[in-house]
Design an enzyme around this catalytic site. Structure first.
Site, PDB file in Angstrom:
ATOM      1  N   TYR A   1       0.815  -1.216   0.000  1.00 17.16           N
ATOM      2  CA  TYR A   1       0.000   0.000   0.000  1.00 17.16           C
ATOM      3  C   TYR A   1       0.849   1.267   0.000  1.00 17.16           C
ATOM      4  O   TYR A   1       0.305   2.366  -0.039  1.00 17.16           O
ATOM      5  CB  TYR A   1      -0.896   0.019   1.252  1.00 17.16           C
ATOM      6  CG  TYR A   1      -0.077  -0.126   2.519  1.00 17.16           C
ATOM      7  CD1 TYR A   1       0.530   0.982   3.101  1.00 17.16           C
ATOM      8  CD2 TYR A   1       0.142  -1.363   3.099  1.00 17.16           C
ATOM      9  CE1 TYR A   1       1.329   0.852   4.229  1.00 17.16           C
ATOM     10  CE2 TYR A   1       0.923  -1.501   4.224  1.00 17.16           C
ATOM     11  CZ  TYR A   1       1.511  -0.387   4.785  1.00 17.16           C
ATOM     12  OH  TYR A   1       2.309  -0.521   5.891  1.00 17.16           O
ATOM     13  N   GLY A   2       2.168   1.132   0.047  1.00 22.63           N
ATOM     14  CA  GLY A   2       3.033   2.301   0.227  1.00 22.63           C
ATOM     15  C   GLY A   2       4.087   2.425  -0.849  1.00 22.63           C
ATOM     16  O   GLY A   2       3.794   2.422  -2.041  1.00 22.63           O
ATOM     17  N   THR A   3       5.337   2.497  -0.427  1.00 22.40           N
ATOM     18  CA  THR A   3       6.440   2.790  -1.344  1.00 22.40           C
ATOM     19  C   THR A   3       6.779   1.640  -2.288  1.00 22.40           C
ATOM     20  O   THR A   3       7.563   1.816  -3.204  1.00 22.40           O
ATOM     21  CB  THR A   3       7.717   3.189  -0.570  1.00 22.40           C
ATOM     22  OG1 THR A   3       8.191   2.062   0.173  1.00 22.40           O
ATOM     23  CG2 THR A   3       7.458   4.377   0.342  1.00 22.40           C
ATOM     24  N   LEU A   4       6.175   0.463  -2.081  1.00 24.03           N
ATOM     25  CA  LEU A   4       6.434  -0.681  -2.951  1.00 24.03           C
ATOM     26  C   LEU A   4       5.435  -0.775  -4.112  1.00 24.03           C
ATOM     27  O   LEU A   4       5.574  -1.621  -4.985  1.00 24.03           O
ATOM     28  CB  LEU A   4       6.413  -1.982  -2.141  1.00 24.03           C
ATOM     29  CG  LEU A   4       7.572  -2.147  -1.152  1.00 24.03           C
ATOM     30  CD1 LEU A   4       7.286  -3.273  -0.163  1.00 24.03           C
ATOM     31  CD2 LEU A   4       8.876  -2.403  -1.885  1.00 24.03           C
TER      32      LEU A   4
ATOM     33  N   GLU B   1      11.033  -4.531   5.667  1.00 23.65           N
ATOM     34  CA  GLU B   1      10.011  -3.899   6.501  1.00 23.65           C
ATOM     35  C   GLU B   1      10.344  -3.954   7.993  1.00 23.65           C
ATOM     36  O   GLU B   1       9.580  -3.459   8.812  1.00 23.65           O
ATOM     37  CB  GLU B   1       8.642  -4.547   6.253  1.00 23.65           C
ATOM     38  CG  GLU B   1       8.158  -4.443   4.813  1.00 23.65           C
ATOM     39  CD  GLU B   1       7.774  -3.032   4.389  1.00 23.65           C
ATOM     40  OE1 GLU B   1       7.967  -2.077   5.174  1.00 23.65           O
ATOM     41  OE2 GLU B   1       7.276  -2.869   3.270  1.00 23.65           O
TER      42      GLU B   1
END
Length: 156
Positions: free
Chosen positions: A7-10, A82
């Site tokens: 849901y983020g930087t990936l 992570e």
């Protein structure tokens, strides 16, 4: 193989997306766009403007992201990346499929609106004020919020 919800930087178009397709990290295949069935606070926090999904079900928004099928090597890379188990924890989350494009072994592709499960990296280890920060449905490092993610290479 395991399924992971990012849901983020990936996500596609975000600063760490390339890590999903670095063969040294393992294998990943995009399967679907989806959103959480429950609401969670997705906040941008710390001096590095990191997106955090706070493990507080029922608060925040239904979070939009992407589902990837990953091999064991990529799953281990993601756990390390992570900071599992101290920074993030990897848990199963229920997701509503928006659009499934990946291959499905021995069955039909899940239709829009169907429910599936994948691992997600969320955190229970956060600062007391983080739940009061602005919540987002969808993360974009380059969004109007002005809180661009600071890459690991760019940190002090």
């Amino acid at each position: 193989m395991a399924c992971v919800f990012v849901y983020g930087t990936l996500k596609k178009g975000q600063p760490n997306y390339y890590r999903m397709f670095d063969p040294a990290n393992g294998k990943a295949e995009f399967l679907a766009s989806a959103r959480t069935t429950q609401k969670y606070p997705l906040v941008i926090a710390s001096k590095n403007n990191i997106p955090f999904l706070l493990n507080i079900p029922g608060q925040g928004n239904r979070v939009h992201g992407e589902i990837y099928k990953v091999d064991e090597r990529m799953l281990q890379f993601l756990d390390d990346f992570e900071g599992v188990p101290t920074m993030y924890q990897r848990t199963l989350v229920k997701l509503e499929v928006k659009e499934w494009v990946g291959e499905v072994e021995g069955g039909e592709k899940p239709s829009a609106g169907s429910i599936t499960e994948a691992f997600v990296y969320s955190t229970t280890a956060y600062e007391p004020d983080w739940p009061t920060l602005p919540n987002y449905e969808s993360y974009d490092s380059y969004g109007d919020h002005g809180l661009e993610y600071v890459t690991r290479e760019g940190r002090d």
